[in-house]
Design a protein around this motif. Structure first.
Motif, PDB file in Angstrom:
ATOM      1  N   LEU A  78      -9.139  12.473   1.580  1.00 13.69           N
ATOM      2  CA  LEU A  78      -8.334  13.518   2.196  1.00 13.69           C
ATOM      3  C   LEU A  78      -9.034  14.862   2.059  1.00 13.69           C
ATOM      4  O   LEU A  78      -9.830  15.063   1.142  1.00 13.69           O
ATOM      5  N   PRO A  79      -8.717  15.815   2.936  1.00 10.52           N
ATOM      6  CA  PRO A  79      -9.229  17.171   2.724  1.00 10.52           C
ATOM      7  C   PRO A  79      -8.530  17.789   1.519  1.00 10.52           C
ATOM      8  O   PRO A  79      -7.352  17.514   1.264  1.00 10.52           O
ATOM      9  N   PRO A  80      -9.235  18.622   0.736  1.00  6.41           N
ATOM     10  CA  PRO A  80      -8.599  19.255  -0.423  1.00  6.41           C
ATOM     11  C   PRO A  80      -7.410  20.114  -0.013  1.00  6.41           C
ATOM     12  O   PRO A  80      -7.413  20.743   1.050  1.00  6.41           O
ATOM     13  N   VAL A  81      -6.394  20.130  -0.861  1.00  9.89           N
ATOM     14  CA  VAL A  81      -5.202  20.942  -0.648  1.00  9.89           C
ATOM     15  C   VAL A  81      -5.028  21.830  -1.868  1.00  9.89           C
ATOM     16  O   VAL A  81      -5.046  21.347  -2.997  1.00  9.89           O
ATOM     17  N   ALA A 103      -9.173  18.547  -6.172  1.00 13.31           N
ATOM     18  CA  ALA A 103     -10.257  18.189  -5.258  1.00 13.31           C
ATOM     19  C   ALA A 103     -10.714  16.750  -5.461  1.00 13.31           C
ATOM     20  O   ALA A 103     -11.042  16.044  -4.485  1.00 13.31           O
ATOM     21  N   ARG A 104     -10.761  16.285  -6.714  1.00 11.13           N
ATOM     22  CA  ARG A 104     -11.254  14.931  -6.952  1.00 11.13           C
ATOM     23  C   ARG A 104     -10.230  13.867  -6.564  1.00 11.13           C
ATOM     24  O   ARG A 104     -10.604  12.743  -6.211  1.00 11.13           O
ATOM     25  N   ILE A 105      -8.964  14.195  -6.595  1.00 14.74           N
ATOM     26  CA  ILE A 105      -7.954  13.264  -6.082  1.00 14.74           C
ATOM     27  C   ILE A 105      -8.117  13.140  -4.570  1.00 14.74           C
ATOM     28  O   ILE A 105      -8.107  12.030  -4.017  1.00 14.74           O
ATOM     29  N   ALA A 106      -8.260  14.273  -3.905  1.00 17.77           N
ATOM     30  CA  ALA A 106      -8.434  14.249  -2.455  1.00 17.77           C
ATOM     31  C   ALA A 106      -9.686  13.460  -2.073  1.00 17.77           C
ATOM     32  O   ALA A 106      -9.663  12.669  -1.118  1.00 17.77           O
ATOM     33  N   ALA A 107     -10.765  13.623  -2.839  1.00 22.03           N
ATOM     34  CA  ALA A 107     -11.996  12.901  -2.532  1.00 22.03           C
ATOM     35  C   ALA A 107     -11.807  11.398  -2.705  1.00 22.03           C
ATOM     36  O   ALA A 107     -12.274  10.598  -1.884  1.00 22.03           O
ATOM     37  N   LEU A 108     -11.138  10.994  -3.777  1.00 19.17           N
ATOM     38  CA  LEU A 108     -10.881   9.574  -3.999  1.00 19.17           C
ATOM     39  C   LEU A 108     -10.045   8.978  -2.876  1.00 19.17           C
ATOM     40  O   LEU A 108     -10.309   7.862  -2.415  1.00 19.17           O
ATOM     41  N   ARG A 109      -9.077   9.730  -2.413  1.00 17.76           N
ATOM     42  CA  ARG A 109      -8.147   9.233  -1.387  1.00 17.76           C
ATOM     43  C   ARG A 109      -8.660   9.473   0.028  1.00 17.76           C
ATOM     44  O   ARG A 109      -8.004   9.089   0.995  1.00 17.76           O
ATOM     45  N   LEU A 112       0.836  -1.192   0.000  1.00 20.32           N
ATOM     46  CA  LEU A 112       0.000   0.000   0.000  1.00 20.32           C
ATOM     47  C   LEU A 112       0.875   1.248   0.000  1.00 20.32           C
ATOM     48  O   LEU A 112       1.977   1.250   0.577  1.00 20.32           O
ATOM     49  N   LEU A 113       0.370   2.314  -0.606  1.00 17.17           N
ATOM     50  CA  LEU A 113       1.116   3.561  -0.707  1.00 17.17           C
ATOM     51  C   LEU A 113       0.460   4.661   0.109  1.00 17.17           C
ATOM     52  O   LEU A 113      -0.767   4.723   0.228  1.00 17.17           O
ATOM     53  N   GLN A 114       1.290   5.539   0.654  1.00 14.45           N
ATOM     54  CA  GLN A 114       0.784   6.763   1.257  1.00 14.45           C
ATOM     55  C   GLN A 114       0.266   7.693   0.153  1.00 14.45           C
ATOM     56  O   GLN A 114       0.730   7.636  -0.983  1.00 14.45           O
ATOM     57  N   PRO A 115      -0.684   8.570   0.482  1.00 15.99           N
ATOM     58  CA  PRO A 115      -1.039   9.620  -0.478  1.00 15.99           C
ATOM     59  C   PRO A 115       0.204  10.417  -0.863  1.00 15.99           C
ATOM     60  O   PRO A 115       1.087  10.659  -0.030  1.00 15.99           O
ATOM     61  N   ASN A 116       0.279  10.830  -2.118  1.00 24.09           N
ATOM     62  CA  ASN A 116       1.488  11.499  -2.621  1.00 24.09           C
ATOM     63  C   ASN A 116       1.092  12.662  -3.522  1.00 24.09           C
ATOM     64  O   ASN A 116       1.455  12.716  -4.695  1.00 24.09           O
TER      65      ASN A 116
END
Length: 345
Positions: free
Chosen positions: A27-30, A19-25, A5-9
């Motif tokens: 995470l809060p949007p950055v 925003a959609r990457i954060a939602a998939l993972r 497994l990988l950490q978010p990167n």
């Protein structure tokens, strides 16, 4: 050895989105983190660390591959090279018109065996979403240089092929081809493992002219930019479509065949009685939805939507059981041989 497994990167960039990457993972949007580099063993251009992926326990994937390349990539590897880079890219604005160099240019001028041929798989698209791919007709190199210096966005966009997109569309972007991704387009991007970009249009980003030519100066960098028109059958051969909601018993190849020497991207989306199998070799995975189990020669690993993983060659041929939908990115067949002695130790 089993998949890790990988950490978010998430990677900060010169354009908006993410925003959609954060939602998939989960995470809060950055702000201005429109890309995630999945399983990356190569860093951002000009950085020694930004972009490098880590496993759940914090270990750099690059270090794992360097320590045991036979287990991870099935043979030799220089510097932890895996032959591929997978990204998630969520365009919160239109990306600038830009170009990536090919392998010959990179070898001559950038001391690298890889160029940056890439491909996009559209995962989501909102509004009047589109991509821009190649000039619709030949452009004059001198006029292009003048329009670049004037940052004439309208001129550049009017001469590119604008293609409306929907989920499941896939595009091959050969090195040298001018291109841009429009606002509202969320893609999985597979590419050669570099971060080489020549910006023809930097004014809509936080980048500058001096940061837009790979440190070569535009007189030299523009030799990597095609001015030939791309239309008709040539353009059609760079575009394919698949229904990402289909349930199938075998891995579905998602990209135009011309990309096979560089990379491969498949969708695993089994039905209730299916267990699609993937050949052994390094792979980077994104679980789009659902749950399942990866079963291989050395064990099994449960997976769920939003996760990303790297799979070592030593896991052997493996299969997915369950209702998960998984993107599987792998380097091209014979990727070492294609690069010759430039990367093989």
């Amino acid at each position: 050895m089993t998949p890790q497994l990988l950490q978010p990167n998430l990677v900060h960039h010169f354009y908006a989105g993410g925003a959609r990457i954060a939602a998939l993972r989960g995470l809060p949007p950055v702000e201005r983190c429109p890309e995630e580099w999945v399983g990356a063993t190569v860093a951002r251009d000009g950085s020694s660390e930004v972009g490098l992926a880590r496993t759940a326990d914090g270990t750099l994937v690059r270090d794992l591959v360097q320590a045991d390349p036979a287990a991870w990539v099935g043979g030799d590897s220089i510097g932890g090279d895996t032959g591929i880079l997978l990204k998630l890219l969520d365009a919160g604005q239109r990306l600038p018109v830009h170009v990536h160099p090919d392998r010959d240019f990179a070898a001559r001028h950038l001391d690298c065996p890889y160029g940056k041929t890439e491909a996009w798989l559209v995962l989501e698209a909102t509004g009047d979403a589109a991509v821009y791919l190649g000039w619709s007709a030949d452009v004059d190199p001198d006029e292009l240089a003048e329009r670049r210096d004037a940052q004439d966005s309208d001129w550049m966009l009017s001469r590119l092929n604008r293609i409306p997109v929907r989920p499941g569309d896939a595009f091959l972007v050969p090195a040298g081809t001018p291109h841009a991704i429009g606002e509202g387009v969320f893609v999985a991007e597979v590419q050669e493992p570099t971060d080489f970009s020549i910006l023809l249009e930097w004014s809509i980003t936080t980048s500058t002219r001096d940061e837009s030519h790979l440190g070569l100066g535009f007189d030299q960098a523009m030799a990597a930019v095609s001015t030939a028109g791309l239309s008709g059958q040539a353009l059609e051969q760079l575009v394919v479509h698949h229904d990402l909601d289909d349930r199938v018993a075998t891995p579905v190849p998602l990209l135009p065949e011309a990309g096979d020497p560089y990379f491969r991207l498949h969708l695993l989306a089994p039905g209730p009685d299916d267990a699609p199998e993937v050949r052994e070799g390094f792979a980077a995975l994104v679980v789009l939805s659902g749950t399942g189990v990866l079963e291989g020669a050395t064990g099994s690993v449960p997976v769920g939507g939003g996760q990303s993983l790297v799979v070592p060659s030593a896991f052997g041929p493996w299969r997915l059981v369950g209702d998960a939908r998984v993107l599987v990115a792998r380097p091209g067949e014979g990727w070492r041989e294609a690069l010759g002695q430039r990367i093989v130790g």
